[in-house]
Write an enzyme that holds these catalytic residues in place. Structure first.
Site, short mmCIF file in Angstrom:
data_model
loop_
_atom_site.label_atom_id
_atom_site.label_comp_id
_atom_site.label_asym_id
_atom_site.label_seq_id
_atom_site.Cartn_x
_atom_site.Cartn_y
_atom_site.Cartn_z
N GLU A 1 9.37 -3.93 10.18
CA GLU A 1 9.76 -2.65 9.57
C GLU A 1 10.32 -1.68 10.62
O GLU A 1 9.71 -1.49 11.68
CB GLU A 1 8.55 -2.01 8.86
CG GLU A 1 8.89 -0.66 8.25
CD GLU A 1 7.86 -0.12 7.27
OE1 GLU A 1 6.87 -0.81 6.98
OE2 GLU A 1 8.08 1.01 6.79
N ASP B 1 -1.33 -6.31 -0.47
CA ASP B 1 -1.30 -5.68 0.85
C ASP B 1 -2.69 -5.15 1.21
O ASP B 1 -3.21 -4.27 0.51
CB ASP B 1 -0.30 -4.51 0.77
CG ASP B 1 0.29 -4.14 2.11
OD1 ASP B 1 0.04 -4.84 3.10
OD2 ASP B 1 1.02 -3.12 2.14
N ASP C 1 0.83 -1.21 0.00
CA ASP C 1 0.00 0.00 0.00
C ASP C 1 0.87 1.26 0.00
O ASP C 1 0.36 2.38 -0.08
CB ASP C 1 -1.02 0.00 1.15
CG ASP C 1 -0.38 0.07 2.52
OD1 ASP C 1 0.86 -0.04 2.61
OD2 ASP C 1 -1.12 0.24 3.51
N SER C 2 2.21 1.07 0.03
CA SER C 2 3.13 2.18 -0.25
C SER C 2 2.82 2.76 -1.63
O SER C 2 3.24 3.88 -1.95
CB SER C 2 4.59 1.71 -0.17
OG SER C 2 4.78 0.56 -0.96
N LYS D 1 -0.97 -9.55 2.80
CA LYS D 1 -0.21 -9.08 3.97
C LYS D 1 -1.11 -8.14 4.75
O LYS D 1 -1.91 -7.40 4.16
CB LYS D 1 1.06 -8.35 3.53
CG LYS D 1 1.86 -7.75 4.70
CD LYS D 1 3.20 -7.23 4.28
CE LYS D 1 3.19 -5.83 3.73
NZ LYS D 1 2.66 -4.81 4.66
N GLU E 1 -1.06 -5.55 8.54
CA GLU E 1 -0.29 -4.97 9.63
C GLU E 1 -0.95 -5.27 10.98
O GLU E 1 -2.18 -5.20 11.08
CB GLU E 1 -0.20 -3.44 9.45
CG GLU E 1 0.56 -3.01 8.21
CD GLU E 1 0.63 -1.49 8.03
OE1 GLU E 1 0.18 -0.75 8.93
OE2 GLU E 1 1.12 -1.06 6.99
#
Ligand code: KIV
Length: 278
Positions: free
Chosen positions: A196, A97, A58-59, A127, A129
């Protein structure tokens, strides 16, 4: 596009990377390589270069769509870009993501959105978080047959909670919380986790506490693999990269230089020439 490795002096076709390769590579002591990709050309380059996994992160919001954070990224944006990368990536394992608030409402919501990545965009895993608080979501998704990669440490979707982009796990207490989160998501069923911006000592503690591969980004050499945001690695945008990035080239400078040359050629009449005409 096929990838080959040299084995006993012979070129051997490298296997399509699948979820079990993560554990296999860790067991063999081989570092796992992952990069992000956002569209067809970046997917093609990552796959041809021989990475093990491609993450449509999602960057995307920050490096491809011009937002100043990842929070505005939606499921529809992620699906659109992941489907484009899917059309390029043949050999690497493709991970989508889950964006902000697309999985934290309930395990059912998490499964629905994970399912969209697999069904609509062709991802092989997702993925997400979070630590212990996302364990029920992980279990729900994995039970339905979709592999999940975890992400702890600096979690850009929790920017406001972290109070900025800060290194995580510098104090004993916060390092211990990261270890507990890593154990909780391993127990919930993730096949690997991203750590991270984690203090090197905390990263070592995380790696020692779990048996799944730990993929670091700004989390030291100790990790079982490394991931970088492709735009940072290749210098695709002019902003200075974070400390943990090694910039291998400057695609932005090359691109801007080429466009400048084109401007000059058109304005001076140097382009097009006869060979460019039908
Ligand atoms: O969104 C992303 O690109 C990521 C990587 C930094 C791991 O989550």
């Amino acid at each position: 596009m096929e990838n080959f490795k040299v084995q006993n002096g012979k070129a051997v076709r490298e296997a399509k990377r699948r979820v079990h390769h993560f554990a296999m590579l860790k067991q063999r002591g081989q570092k796992i390589v992952m990069v992000t990709a956002y569209d067809y050309p970046t997917g093609l380059a990552a796959d041809a270069a021989g990475v093990d996994a491609v993450l449509v992160g999602d960057s995307l919001g920050m490096v491809a769509l011009g937002f100043d954070q990842t929070i505005p990224v939606t499921m529809d944006m992620m699906i659109h870009h992941t489907a484009a990368v899917r059309r390029a990536v043949k050999r690497a394992f493709l991970i989508g993501d889950l964006p902000f608030l697309s999985y934290k409402v309930s395990p059912e919501q998490a499964l629905t959105n994970a399912g969209r990545f697999v069904q609509e965009a062709g991802a092989e895993a997702v993925k997400l978080e979070g630590g212990g608080e996302v364990a029920p979501m992980i279990t729900k998704i994995v039970t339905a047959g979709i592999p999940v990669m975890g992400h702890i440490g600096l979690m850009p979707q929790s920017l406001h909670k972290h109070g900025g982009y800060r290194v995580q796990g510098r104090q004993n207490e916060t390092a211990q919380m990261l270890v507990e989160d890593a154990k909780a998501i391993e127990h919930a069923g993730v096949f690997a986790l991203v750590a991270e911006a984690v203090d090197p000592e905390a990263a070592a503690e995380i790696c020692a506490a779990v048996s799944i591969p730990v993929i670091g980004i700004g989390a030291s050499r100790i990790c079982d693999g490394q991931v970088l945001v492709l735009s940072d690695l290749v210098g695709a945008i002019p902003a200075p990269p974070p400390k943990f990035v090694k910039r291998y080239t400057s695609v932005y400078d090359t691109m801007e230089g080429a466009i400048r040359e084109f401007c000059g050629d058109v304005r001076s009449g140097k382009f097009p020439q006869e060979q460019h005409e039908y």
